[in-house]
Design an enzyme around this catalytic site. Structure first.
Site, PDB file in Angstrom:
ATOM      1  N   SER A 427       4.145  -5.859   0.431  1.00 54.81           N
ATOM      2  CA  SER A 427       3.441  -4.646   0.859  1.00 54.81           C
ATOM      3  C   SER A 427       3.506  -3.552  -0.193  1.00 54.81           C
ATOM      4  CB  SER A 427       4.052  -4.114   2.162  1.00 54.81           C
ATOM      5  OG  SER A 427       5.408  -3.754   1.950  1.00 54.81           O
ATOM      6  N   HIS A 448      -1.540  -9.704   2.399  1.00 55.75           N
ATOM      7  CA  HIS A 448      -0.599  -8.827   3.101  1.00 55.75           C
ATOM      8  C   HIS A 448      -0.900  -8.792   4.591  1.00 55.75           C
ATOM      9  CE1 HIS A 448       0.956  -4.519   3.943  1.00 55.75           C
ATOM     10  NE2 HIS A 448       1.869  -5.413   4.222  1.00 55.75           N
ATOM     11  N   GLU A 460      -4.713  -7.536   4.145  1.00 53.50           N
ATOM     12  CA  GLU A 460      -5.173  -6.959   2.887  1.00 53.50           C
ATOM     13  C   GLU A 460      -5.169  -8.065   1.824  1.00 53.50           C
ATOM     14  OE1 GLU A 460      -3.936  -2.280   2.933  1.00 53.50           O
ATOM     15  OE2 GLU A 460      -2.312  -3.719   2.625  1.00 53.50           O
ATOM     16  N   ASN A 498      -0.737   1.390   3.230  1.00 52.14           N
ATOM     17  CA  ASN A 498       0.485   2.135   2.910  1.00 52.14           C
ATOM     18  C   ASN A 498       0.224   3.297   1.966  1.00 52.14           C
ATOM     19  OD1 ASN A 498       1.999   0.530   4.564  1.00 52.14           O
ATOM     20  ND2 ASN A 498       2.889  -0.713   2.934  1.00 52.14           N
TER      21      ASN A 498
END
Length: 593
Positions: A427, A448, A460, A498
């Protein structure tokens, strides 16, 4: 001091003003609606008639109650109509000059005991109060759009505001069925102060062509459970409005994260202000419409990607929650899965974790016992990566440590057959570093997943500068086959979710650190005003403060922006061992199990 608020004037009858007027009339208040435009006053009456008619149809009002509500609402084009109001709420355009003219005129019209409230979310309430003849009665009363539906109201006091005025409007907000949150006077207050920084970063991410508008929006909806993606939300708010708010925030903070992304200026000056103009980040069916229509920027359909490598068997490396969750996802979708861990005992325990998760699905009626048995039969536990010799796709889900991952990829390079796709679920670490640990970096891609993998729909797909088209296409096809939504992004810290989520969380910590608002008020503001499923401090405690700090340090190191530096309060809590729910204490304390 008792301040009667039985008669309330609303100045400015746009969407927000009309919504506020509806709330007040339905709560039994006499409402004086004022707008310089005859068309606006007529539209406000029409809107109230339509909304109350819908309420009758749904059984929420009787016809007699509807007539009573409508009788409480009177409209005027002259500000002097506010003379008898105990409270005046202005929601005119976000311009100091316009608002100051309204407040100065009201000084000579209403009684000295009347409260004057501004609906601004960007301008200084203190500055407006200072220009008033009675600054002690001026405060902010920030409703959220659509006002009848949104529960949050921010009550903004200045250093000049009398406590009695704050108490009166706070009590009113509660009577209206709203959740009032007390805040000080700074641009954006709590909810917009956190929200607009996040929206600005999303706009900058899109402008940099890091990801498509569709993928950015889908990532935040599916990865964070938000009701709307950030670019769609900017179009709803109004690109020009967002730019105004951000300019005010930047003027106060000088934080580069609040400096409006250039694309906001470009769109605003071109008249592409979002839904209201029919075009912003997206193109709409007509001005004011919520229906998005395809345009030149709409990406092509990705289904049936040519050249994708065939995947029928999958290897999952790891024995933790994420590894077992990913193995479950692939097995339920019909893939043969090799679940490898450091030793046969750990691998067996990981499969048992899958069995327990599948049984919960059976108990809840989401899966049949036969489907559970079939999925479990597809999972073969293994005590070493040698079992990956024939898999078409190898997915690693081991500890988030770059050296550990590099060693694992070096091993995969030796044991996996030529042409197998090698994927990392990292991540925050660079995918290219994993790829360079192999002799076939073209086969390496980021995949991800989000936790818990069986429930979360987002993946992702992280492509490095060396990833081949065939490997990239294979991951897209596999994602669709396991019923996940793939979004494309490049190999940089945080990827999409993130990179947008953690600066927002960090800014929330800074608000508490600066004693601007409480944990509870910030969490309530973001849930009620922003539609977030969890407040930032609830989420930080769930994710783990140590994990959050690590991600924020990676982002800061990658982008070198001072605004991304982790808040000292977060660092102090981690140093003290207060890591969130897993330790029983983070920003809040939890009962030990």
């Amino acid at each position: 001091m008792d301040i009667p608020l039985s008669t309330i004037a609303v100045v400015g009858l746009g969407t927000m003003g009309t919504g506020i007027a509806e709330i007040l009339t339905r709560a039994g208040r006499e409402v004086i609606g004022i707008d310089i435009s005859d068309a606006a006053t007529a539209q406000a009456v029409t809107a109230l008639e339509a909304s109350t008619a819908r309420a009758v149809e749904r059984g929420r009002l009787t016809e007699q109650e509807r007539r009573t509500v409508l009788a409480r609402f009177r409209t005027f084009t002259d500000l002097r109509a506010a003379a008898d109001a105990g409270l005046v709420i202005e929601v005119v355009p976000e311009s100091y000059e316009t608002k100051q003219q309204v407040f100065r005129a009201l000084d000579g019209i209403v009684s000295p005991s009347a409260v004057l409230a501004t609906g601004t979310n960007a301008l200084s309430v203190t500055r407006l109060a200072a220009d008033s003849a009675h600054p002690e009665r001026v405060l902010g009363l920030h409703f959220f759009n659509p006002a009848p539906a949104m529960k949050l109201v921010e009550v903004v006091r200045t250093v000049l505001t009398a406590p009695a005025a704050v108490e009166a409007v706070t009590a009113l907000a509660r009577e209206l069925g709203k959740e009032p949150v007390a805040v000080g006077d700074r641009p954006g207050f709590v909810a917009d102060g956190l929200l607009f920084g996040y929206l600005n970063q999303a706009a900058a991410m899109y402008e940099a062509k890091y990801a498509s508008r569709e993928d950015i929006d889908a990532a935040m909806r599916l990865g964070c459970g938000l009701p709307m993606g950030p670019l769609a939300l900017l179009d709803l708010i109004g690109v020009d409005t967002a730019r105004t708010v951000l300019e005010a925030m930047y003027a106060a903070s000088r934080d580069r994260l609040h400096a409006p992304a250039p694309v906001l200026r470009q769109l605003s000056e071109a008249g592409l202000t979002g839904r209201k103009s029919g075009r912003g980040f997206y193109t709409y069916e007509a001005p004011g419409s919520a229906t998005v229509v395809p345009d030149a920027l709409t990406p092509p359909d990705r289904t049936g990607t040519d050249g994708a490598r065939t995947v029928t068997s999958v290897g999952v490396a790891g024995s933790g929650t994420m590894a077992s969750g990913i193995a479950e996802v692939f097995a339920k979708a019909g893939y043969d899965v090799v679940l490898a861990a450091r030793g046969p005992e750990k691998a067996a325990a990981a499969k048992e974790r899958v069995a327990t998760s599948l049984q919960r699905s059976v108990d809840k009626g989401r899966l049949t016992a036969e489907a559970r048995a079939e999925a479990l039969a597809r999972i073969a536990p293994a005590g070493s990566l040698d079992a990956f010799a024939e898999v078409d796709l190898a997915v690693e889900a081991v500890v988030e440590d770059l050296e550990v991952k590099r060693q694992l990829f070096a091993t995969l390079d030796k044991v996996c057959r030529p042409g197998a796709v090698l994927a990392t679920t990292t991540s925050s670490l660079p995918v290219i570093a994993c790829a360079r640990a192999t002799s076939r970096p073209r086969d390496v891609v980021g995949m991800h997943f989000f936790n818990p993998a069986p429930a979360m729909k987002l993946v992702e797909v992280v492509r490095t500068v060396l990833t081949s088209d065939e490997a990239h296409a294979a991951v897209h096809e596999v994602s669709a086959a396991i019923r996940k939504h793939p979004v494309d992004c490049g190999d940089r810290a945080g990827f999409i979710v993130n990179a947008l989520l953690f600066p927002y969380l960090n800014n929330a910590v800074k608000m508490v650190q600066e004693h601007y608002a409480t944990l509870d008020d910030i969490d309530a503001a973001m849930k009620l005003g922003g539609g977030y499923p969890m407040g930032p401090f609830e989420l930080l405690d769930v994710v783990g403060l140590d994990v959050s700090l690590a991600i924020e340090r990676v982002l800061h190191r990658e982008f070198r922006d001072p605004g991304l530096a982790p808040a000292p309060l977060l660092e102090h809590l981690v140093a003290a061992g207060c890591l969130g729910r897993k330790t029983g204490r983070g920003f809040r304390e939890y009962a030990r199990r």
